[in-house]
Enzyme design. Structure first.
Site, mmCIF file in Angstrom:
data_model
loop_
_atom_site.group_PDB
_atom_site.id
_atom_site.type_symbol
_atom_site.label_atom_id
_atom_site.label_comp_id
_atom_site.label_asym_id
_atom_site.label_seq_id
_atom_site.Cartn_x
_atom_site.Cartn_y
_atom_site.Cartn_z
ATOM 1 N N GLY A 181 -0.365 2.282 -14.797
ATOM 2 C CA GLY A 181 -0.643 0.984 -14.209
ATOM 3 C C GLY A 181 -1.188 -0.077 -15.123
ATOM 4 N N GLU A 231 -1.421 -0.013 -9.387
ATOM 5 C CA GLU A 231 -2.172 1.248 -9.264
ATOM 6 C C GLU A 231 -1.150 2.333 -8.948
ATOM 7 O OE1 GLU A 231 -5.118 1.986 -9.933
ATOM 8 O OE2 GLU A 231 -6.114 0.050 -10.048
ATOM 9 N N THR A 255 8.347 2.935 -8.351
ATOM 10 C CA THR A 255 8.250 1.691 -7.566
ATOM 11 C C THR A 255 7.505 0.639 -8.382
ATOM 12 O OG1 THR A 255 8.227 2.954 -5.510
ATOM 13 C CG2 THR A 255 7.423 0.706 -5.378
ATOM 14 N N CYS A 294 -4.114 10.005 -5.969
ATOM 15 C CA CYS A 294 -3.426 9.617 -7.208
ATOM 16 C C CYS A 294 -4.137 10.117 -8.465
ATOM 17 C CB CYS A 294 -3.305 8.108 -7.256
ATOM 18 S SG CYS A 294 -4.887 7.304 -6.954
ATOM 19 N N ASN A 318 -1.610 7.235 1.445
ATOM 20 C CA ASN A 318 -2.689 8.229 1.441
ATOM 21 C C ASN A 318 -4.044 7.678 1.877
ATOM 22 O OD1 ASN A 318 -2.765 6.730 -0.895
ATOM 23 N ND2 ASN A 318 -3.301 8.450 -2.218
ATOM 24 N N PRO A 324 1.488 -2.493 4.608
ATOM 25 C CA PRO A 324 1.118 -1.081 4.476
ATOM 26 C C PRO A 324 2.353 -0.242 4.195
ATOM 27 C CG PRO A 324 0.593 -1.951 6.685
ATOM 28 C CD PRO A 324 1.444 -2.957 6.000
ATOM 29 N N GLU A 376 -8.941 -2.059 -10.195
ATOM 30 C CA GLU A 376 -9.478 -2.389 -8.886
ATOM 31 C C GLU A 376 -10.976 -2.113 -8.910
ATOM 32 O OE1 GLU A 376 -6.693 -0.381 -6.015
ATOM 33 O OE2 GLU A 376 -6.134 -2.476 -5.692
ATOM 34 N N GLY A 416 0.780 -1.229 0.000
ATOM 35 C CA GLY A 416 0.000 0.000 0.000
ATOM 36 C C GLY A 416 0.812 1.280 0.000
#
Ligand code: NAD
Length: 484
Positions: free
Chosen positions: A454, A250, A232, A284, A153, A177, A458, A150
């Site tokens: 991405g 994402e 990342t 995002c 935010n 997280p 989701e 995760g």
């Protein structure tokens, strides 16, 4: 202190501590004070979490969708019952104002658990008739052990947006997280156990990128779902690809919000405010490049500045406060750098522009006008309350400029011309689009990006395809016709 998790990790149905792991301080962004400490997962903790997730997955997958769904829906009810307590924890973890967390975090997590809980019994294959009475059936089967990683935010929402579809499809999960916001996911793990999930089904381990990388590269892990930055994402995607794992990525955005002359001014300003200042700009999908057609520019900027001036910044636990601090000191410093670059590169400061010195990581909501496409603030994701307003003349021009980005998470248009709205959206290179609104994210709708933003989606029925795979079974009803 409000109800807080009692140890660093949650593995096999209980809190687990291992002080051999490096300490991670949890800082309350509104005061800069340390409110908790967790320890990074050691290799032994990572191994324990994956071992237990692998063991729990087998039995869970054998339950019917109805049975799995019942657990998820029970967890949703518990979350709603404890909304205030969980919202306060979210505020402590992130610094986001309670006014927001009460309606957008635990409740959004509960929505995901309720939605995928309801869907679980309908995750089925199909029957395909063939010539001669033969037939094929397909089954939608789980992937196995899923890893969720995760960002900081939306810690509760991200844990649930990944956990709910994974579990509904019969997988187990190890969730890491962000090191900045380690607390909320632990409460979700605790609640799932209370709701009847078997021990080991949803585990939480703490740590930085090295722990994330250890999870991603473990051969027992079948899928990785990351919410994080584009750099990342590239690393995690590459590491997962080396072992042919499934991924959902994402990632970040630099999304365009296009406002035409004929737009309803007040709604367009509302959209731009929501798309830049909610969660102190740490969203995002934010529409951070606000393209405004020249005819409406002055009226738009005037009304924008009037409304920004009324935003109440301060103690996030005060429900009247509308904007809290940045989630961390390091993010504050990143945004401070962009504010300076904006001015240095010649953008016109309409309002804000300063870090609010003192306790906590507060920053003024900032609007730059006369921003041009080549400026750093128009090209890089800032992830703070900084809006860039760019002028444009024609539809054709603005579409080309809006698409001139490596990222493609979201995009929006404000206009009263219905055919133009759809025409422009058709041309936008973005996964999640808005017409005369901005930044809604209900669980019923697929959410995700194209280009560098991405892979996968989701939420919605689409998420099922990213947490399950098909097994095809051929059934012969007569003699086998063989040439040998
Ligand atoms: P980040 O990329 O720094 O970190 C994200 C997570 O990845 C963290 O948990 C981190 O510990 C972990 N990580 C870092 N390196 C890793 C590695 N090599 N292997 C495995 N895990 C690793 O992002 P952040 O600063 O926490 O979050 C902000 C970013 O997240 C922004 O770019 C934002 O746009 C993006 N974001 C995207 C969405 C979305 O749904 N598209 C939602 C929220 C945030």
């Amino acid at each position: 202190m409000r109800a807080q998790p009692t140890a660093s990790h949650f593995i096999n149905g209980k809190y687990v501590e291992d002080t051999a792991g490096a300490p991670i301080d949890v800082i309350y962004a509104a005061t800069g004070e340390k409110i908790a400490q967790v320890h990074s997962a050691t290799p032994a903790i990572v191994d324990q979490a994956i071992t237990t997730a692998k063991a729990a997955q087998k039995g869970w997958a054998k339950l019917s969708g109805m049975e799995r769904g019942r657990v998820l829906r029970r967890a949703a009810d518990i979350i709603r019952d404890r909304n205030r307590e969980l919202s306060e924890l979210e505020t402590l973890d992130t610094g986001k104002p309670l006014q927001e967390t009460l309606v957008a975090d635990a409740s959004s997590g509960a929505d995901a658990l309720e939605y995928f809980g309801g869907l679980a019994a309908s995750i089925t294959g199909e029957h395909i008739p063939l010539a001669g009475g033969d037939w094929v059936y397909t089954k939608r089967i789980p992937l196995g052990v899923c890893v969720g990683i995760g960002a900081w935010n939306y810690p509760t929402q991200i844990a649930c947006w990944k956990g709910a579809p994974a579990l509904a499809c019969g997988n187990s999960m190890v969730f890491k997280p962000s090191e900045t916001t380690p607390l909320c996911a632990l409460k979700i793990a605790e609640i799932l156990i209370e709701a009847g999930a078997p021990a080991g089904l949803f585990n939480v381990v703490q740590g930085l990128g090295d722990v994330g990388a250890a999870l991603v590269t473990d051969p027992r892990v079948d899928k990785v779902s990351l919410t994080g930055s584009a750099p990342t994402g590239k690393k995690v995607y590459a590491a997962a690809a080396a072992q042919m794992k499934h991924v959902t990525m994402e990632l970040g955005g630099k999304s365009p919000l296009i406002i035409f002359d004929d737009a309803n001014l007040e709604d367009a300003v509302s959209g731009a405010l929501l798309g830049n200042f909610y969660s102190t700009g740490q969203v995002c999908s934010n529409g951070t490049r606000v393209f405004v057609q020249k005819g409406i520019k002055e009226a738009f900027l005037k009304r924008l500045a009037e409304r920004v001036a009324k935003i109440r910044i301060g103690d996030p636990m005060d429900e009247a406060v509308q904007m809290g601090p940045m989630a961390s000191k390091s993010q504050l410093e990143i945004v401070r750098g962009f504010l300076k670059t904006g001015v240095d590169e010649g953008a016109k400061l309409v309002c804000g522009g300063k870090v609010i010195e003192g306790k906590g990581f507060f920053i003024e909501p900032t609007v730059f006008a006369d921003v041009t496409d080549g400026m750093t603030i128009a090209r890089e994701e800032i992830f703070g309350p900084v809006m860039s307003v760019l002028d444009f003349d024609t539809e054709e021009e603005v579409i080309a400029r809006a698409n001139d980005s490596d990222l493609g998470l979201a995009g929006g248009v404000f206009t009263q011309d219905i055919t133009r709205a759809h025409r422009v959206i058709d041309e936008l290179e973005a996964g999640t689009c808005y017409i005369n609104t901005y930044n809604d994210a209900p669980v019923e709708a697929p959410f995700g990006g194209v280009k560098g933003s991405g892979v996968g989606r989701e939420n919605s029925k689409a998420a099922v395809e990213h947490y399950s795979q098909l097994k095809t079974v051929y059934v012969k009803m007569g003699p086998v016709d063989s040439p040998y």
